[in-house]
Design a protein around this motif. Structure first.
Motif, PDB file in Angstrom:
ATOM      1  N   GLY A  45       0.790  -1.232   0.000  1.00 47.66           N
ATOM      2  CA  GLY A  45       0.000   0.000   0.000  1.00 47.66           C
ATOM      3  C   GLY A  45       0.817   1.275   0.000  1.00 47.66           C
ATOM      4  O   GLY A  45       0.370   2.302   0.511  1.00 47.66           O
ATOM      5  N   HIS A  46       2.017   1.213  -0.597  1.00 47.61           N
ATOM      6  CA  HIS A  46       2.814   2.441  -0.640  1.00 47.61           C
ATOM      7  C   HIS A  46       2.169   3.475  -1.564  1.00 47.61           C
ATOM      8  O   HIS A  46       1.594   3.098  -2.587  1.00 47.61           O
ATOM      9  CB  HIS A  46       4.236   2.128  -1.123  1.00 47.61           C
ATOM     10  N   PRO A  47       2.297   4.751  -1.208  1.00 45.29           N
ATOM     11  CA  PRO A  47       1.698   5.790  -2.058  1.00 45.29           C
ATOM     12  C   PRO A  47       2.382   5.823  -3.429  1.00 45.29           C
ATOM     13  O   PRO A  47       3.567   5.496  -3.544  1.00 45.29           O
ATOM     14  CB  PRO A  47       1.987   7.100  -1.300  1.00 45.29           C
ATOM     15  N   GLY A  48       1.622   6.159  -4.426  1.00 37.51           N
ATOM     16  CA  GLY A  48       2.206   6.323  -5.754  1.00 37.51           C
ATOM     17  C   GLY A  48       2.286   5.044  -6.554  1.00 37.51           C
ATOM     18  O   GLY A  48       2.719   5.051  -7.702  1.00 37.51           O
ATOM     19  N   THR A  49       1.880   3.922  -5.979  1.00 38.42           N
ATOM     20  CA  THR A  49       1.914   2.672  -6.748  1.00 38.42           C
ATOM     21  C   THR A  49       0.576   2.460  -7.444  1.00 38.42           C
ATOM     22  O   THR A  49      -0.448   2.987  -7.007  1.00 38.42           O
ATOM     23  CB  THR A  49       2.183   1.466  -5.836  1.00 38.42           C
ATOM     24  N   LYS A  90      -3.661   0.394   2.720  1.00 36.23           N
ATOM     25  CA  LYS A  90      -4.112   1.485   1.858  1.00 36.23           C
ATOM     26  C   LYS A  90      -5.231   2.289   2.511  1.00 36.23           C
ATOM     27  O   LYS A  90      -5.540   3.383   2.087  1.00 36.23           O
ATOM     28  CB  LYS A  90      -4.645   0.946   0.517  1.00 36.23           C
ATOM     29  N   ASP A 267      -7.951   3.919 -10.100  1.00 38.01           N
ATOM     30  CA  ASP A 267      -6.658   3.422 -10.588  1.00 38.01           C
ATOM     31  C   ASP A 267      -6.809   2.200 -11.495  1.00 38.01           C
ATOM     32  O   ASP A 267      -5.829   1.755 -12.087  1.00 38.01           O
ATOM     33  CB  ASP A 267      -5.760   3.024  -9.408  1.00 38.01           C
TER      34      ASP A 267
END
Ligand code: ADP
Ligand code: MG
Length: 475
Positions: A45-49, A90, A267
């Motif tokens: 859940g890292h941002p920008g993925t 997330k 997304d």
């Protein structure tokens, strides 16, 4: 009619068997023991993925939908189900809300509402004292959710449904669906009513065995009836199942869909399934193996098996495949014998001695060797007693059935000439029994056959002995 009518609807989650996770290329390995090895920025859940849809997982669900006669969505999309918990980094789970992949369908005469696709959460454990641990190996594993209509009316029916669903998933290869491993998890919604309207339902979560499903549903039905008898109202809530106390317990009041603020995940692309050639109905249909309910019919009709043997074989896929290799080229009588020995002696020994069971090998027994035992019985070379011994040996040693029988002196004497000589001897030595038999005493024939068996050290085929005695005595 009973005064109270229970109603049950099931929601069942299953981890799908795919190479990679639902939205990233981290490995989907339910057997991984070390925590946090099959992970990447996407399932963490890292941002920008950005997530990418796993086609294999979509196909699994569409094959399920095809097998149960459901309607495959023309248009579908993924939604965000928003909530906070450490196992969902997330802050939302990707699921499906308005447009599930599959609608409708039937299993075991139970109508399905929908089958959709989502991602599993991480696994958290709170057993370590004053802190909690989170393992993200499971985070993002493709998770199928199947929801039934509220049309189940007993605990037994709920279990029968869950078992048939498990068998279907295993047959299609979409999930191992092992409940002990959490690969299949059942939630039961239960209500009881004494009118023609539904009563208030409660949801019992995380039932991890068929036993738990049966007991929890039965427990809730009884609890509701007792409360209604006392004039109390049932509170709509989520409950858990306490395996040790054999009781459900209140966990939280029921959340509503609007609490989750579902909205389409921006997304992910929306899918026009009807425009994706590999998901065409024709191809999906072609990709299905024989389904359990069709197999039951074939085993009873073509093989002429008993219901009990049929059910055992159909519900135990490895045994069924073993059986089908053993019966190649056999007549009906032999097929029936193979089923008998397989479902009694072989299964008994395999369970008792914890033997490995695969579709080609049970312990060290191969299908052709079991078939050979049956051929020897049919040829009169082996008694049913002898067959049991040979099978028990072959399961452990893997030796050829004929060799075992010879070594153990279990081959029945079928040489008519030789047996006739022995019988002549028996007759001359047992004048009294012969006279009694001739005077009408049937038991004397049994006695004489017994003497014949003794004279051959138990190796004569008793049927053949009888025939020769009758012949000789009628002279
Ligand atoms: P919710 O909105 O509370 O999640 P759903 O309508 O989505 O409820 O149904 C969830 C599950 O509960 C389904 O399996 C459905 O069949 C079952 N269900 C719905 N109403 C009842 C009821 N009155 N008794 C038992 N089960 C029910
Ligand atoms: Mg719901």
């Amino acid at each position: 009619m009973e005064k109270y009518r229970p109603t049950i609807g099931l929601e069942i989650h299953a981890e799908l068997k795919t190479r990679t996770k639902m939205f990233c290329d981290s490995k989907n390995d339910p057997d991984e023991k070390s925590p946090n090895v099959n992970i990447c920025p996407i399932c963490m859940g890292h941002p920008g993925t950005l997530p990418v849809i796993n086609k294999e997982a979509v196909k699994h669900v569409l094959r399920m939908g095809t097998a149960v006669g459901g309607t495959i969505a023309d248009f579908t999309e993924f939604d965000r189900k928003n909530y906070f918990y450490p196992d969902i980094p997330k802050g939302y789970q990707i699921s499906q809300y308005k447009y599930p992949l599959v609608s409708g369908g039937v299993i075991n005469e139970v109508e399905l509402t929908r089958i959709h696709l989502e991602e599993d959460t991480a696994r958290s454990s709170h057993e370590t004292g004053d802190y909690s641990l989170v393992d993200f190996n499971r985070a993002g594993v493709p998770l199928m959710e199947l929801v039934t209509e509220p049309v189940i009316h007993s605990a037994e029916q709920a279990v029968a449904f869950a078992k048939e669903l498990q068998l279907l998933m295993q047959t299609l290869g979409v999930s191992e669906a092992n409940m002990e491993k959490g690969e299949m998890r059942v939630e039961a919604n239960i209500s009881v009513s004494d009118t023609d309207k539904f009563g208030t339902k409660v949801e019992v979560k995380n039932l991890n065995s068929f036993r738990a499903v049966e007991k929890a549903v039965a427990y809730e039905i009884a609890r509701h009836i007792e409360a209604l008898e006392r004039g109390e109202k049932i509170v709509q809530e989520t409950r858990g199942w306490d395996e040790n106390k054999n009781k459900t317990f209140s966990q939280r009041s029921k959340e509503n869909a609007h609490d989750y603020r579902y909205f389409p995940d921006p997304d992910l692309p929306k899918l026009k399934l009807s425009e994706i050639p590999e998901f065409s109905f024709e191809l999906l249909k072609q990709s299905l193996p024989e389904l359990p309910w069709d197999k039951r019919i074939r085993y009873e009709k073509s093989f002429g098996l008993k219901k009990q043997d049929t059910n055992f074989l159909v519900e135990n896929i490895a045994y069924a495949t073993f059986f089908e290799s053993a019966v190649v080229g056999k007549d009906k009588k032999s097929i029936e014998l193979i089923a008998n020995y397989l479902t009694s002696d072989v299964v008994g020994a395999a369970n008792k001695q914890n033997l490995d069971v695969t579709s080609t090998l049970i312990g060290k027994l191969v299908p052709a060797n079991l078939a050979k035992v049956i051929d020897m019985i049919s040829a009169g070379e082996l008694s049913s007693r002898g067959a049991k011994d040979v099978i028990a040996d072959a399961l452990i040693s893997g030796a050829d059935a004929g060799e075992i029988a010879r070594e153990k002196n279990l081959i029945q004497k079928n040489d008519v000439g030789e047996l006739a000589k022995i019988i002549v001897g028996v007759i001359s030595e047992n004048k009294k029994a012969v006279d009694e038999y001739k005077a009408g005493k049937q038991a004397s024939l049994q006695f004489l056959i017994g003497q014949g068996m003794r004279a051959t050290k138990g190796s004569a085929n008793p049927e053949m002995l009888k025939t020769i005695f009758l012949e000789q005595l009628s002279k």
